[in-house]
Enzyme design. Structure first.
Site, PDB file in Angstrom:
ATOM      1  N   ASP A 171      -2.917   0.084   8.422  1.00 16.39           N
ATOM      2  CA  ASP A 171      -1.747   0.951   8.221  1.00 16.39           C
ATOM      3  C   ASP A 171      -0.629   0.631   9.208  1.00 16.39           C
ATOM      4  OD1 ASP A 171      -3.018   2.283   6.127  1.00 16.39           O
ATOM      5  OD2 ASP A 171      -3.898   3.776   7.448  1.00 16.39           O
TER       6      ASP A 171
ATOM      7  N   SER B 218       4.431   6.767   2.716  1.00 14.47           N
ATOM      8  CA  SER B 218       5.078   5.508   3.066  1.00 14.47           C
ATOM      9  C   SER B 218       4.552   4.387   2.179  1.00 14.47           C
ATOM     10  CB  SER B 218       4.758   5.120   4.517  1.00 14.47           C
ATOM     11  OG  SER B 218       5.075   6.154   5.429  1.00 14.47           O
TER      12      SER B 218
ATOM     13  N   ASN C 244       0.851  -1.199   0.000  1.00 15.00           N
ATOM     14  CA  ASN C 244       0.000   0.000   0.000  1.00 15.00           C
ATOM     15  C   ASN C 244       0.881   1.241   0.000  1.00 15.00           C
ATOM     16  OD1 ASN C 244      -2.372   1.609   0.283  1.00 15.00           O
ATOM     17  ND2 ASN C 244      -2.088   1.723   2.508  1.00 15.00           N
TER      18      ASN C 244
ATOM     19  N   HIS D  32       0.650   4.963   1.492  1.00 14.06           N
ATOM     20  CA  HIS D  32      -0.160   5.704   2.470  1.00 14.06           C
ATOM     21  C   HIS D  32       0.408   7.117   2.621  1.00 14.06           C
ATOM     22  CE1 HIS D  32      -2.734   6.416   5.911  1.00 14.06           C
ATOM     23  NE2 HIS D  32      -1.695   6.960   6.509  1.00 14.06           N
TER      24      HIS D  32
END
Ligand code: NHR
Ligand code: GAR
Length: 217
Positions: free
Chosen positions: A144, A135, A106, A108
């Site tokens: 997260d 990130s 991912n 983020h």
């Protein structure tokens, strides 16, 4: 290597990944794009690039488990090696994460572990942060909370509003995400349930760059 990109909106990170693919810098083919919204701006971009596209709306599913099962079926039908979240706004069930944990990344918009969750730019300003960023992390059941691989730091300027700050961060997102995908595609990055390895070494803390700095090779 084949990848699927999951989006919910505009799709600028998807576009950055597609541009890297076209430039021969991604090491992976984006075989398909799945959106959790039928009106996502990223969908026409995906179709124009020749990707297969699918829409899975939450309202068509009775539960998160049901939504995630449909998502898994689509991902598995495309036989991809890598699942890339790019502005995807649906939290996954633990079962879904467990299935893809060794091959899901991912991007983020914060310097994790700071500012998990949504509206990160607004919160960075409200909390008076002097630095912000983005990130790339492995996805684990904790939202997260997965190990961070690479982050880029950007300054928060006194006259910033949510938009100017988001734009500065987004430029860095578009640089670092394709770069990390390349590491994975080249077999240099391995995602294990408790650890991330780069070139065979456990990453004990994220690699970091500043806005505009060259990326680590
Ligand atoms: N799922 C798990 N289990 N773990 C992660 O780390 C995940 C995840 C699903 C998505 C992306 C994440 C981000 O980059 C992501 C990471 C959605 C929400 C959220 O609150 C939070 C974080 C992220 C994505 N979603 C609401 C929900 O109820 C819906 C919000 C909306 O539709 O506007 O799913 O920040
Ligand atoms: C990006 O800033 C991404 O980091 C963020 O949403 C934006 C999507 O833009 N992701 C999240 O906040 C996930 N909760 P894009 O659709 O243009 O790539």
């Amino acid at each position: 290597m084949r990848a699927v990109v999951l989006i919910s909106g505009r799709g600028s990170n998807l576009q950055a990944l597609l541009a890297a693919q076209r430039a021969g810098e991604l090491g992976a083919d984006i075989a398909g794009v799945i959106s959790s919204r039928g009106d996502a701006g990223g969908l026409p971009k995906a179709a124009a690039a020749g990707c297969q596209v699918a829409v899975l709306e939450a309202s068509d599913h009775t539960s998160r488990a049901d939504f995630d099962a449909a998502l898994s079926r689509q991902i598995d039908a495309w036989q991809v090696d890598l699942v890339l979240l790019a502005g995807f706004l649906r939290i996954f069930t633990d079962d879904f994460v467990a299935r893809y944990q060794t091959r899901m990344l991912n991007i983020h918009p914060s310097l994790l572990p700071a500012l998990k969750g949504l509206h990160t730019h607004r919160r960075a300003l409200a909390e008076g942060h002097s630095e912000h960023g983005c990130s790339v992390h492995a996805v684990t059941p904790e939202l997260d909370g997965g190990p961070v691989i690479l982050q880029s730091r950007v300054p928060v300027r006194p006259d910033d509003d949510e938009q100017t700050l988001a734009d500065r961060v987004l430029r860095e997102e578009h640089r670092i995400y394709p770069h990390v995908v390349r590491w994975f595609a080249d077999g240099r990055l391995q995602l294990h349930p408790g650890a991330v390895l780069l070139d065979g070494q456990t990453l004990t803390r994220p690699l970091q760059v500043r806005a505009g700095d060259p990326l680590p090779v």
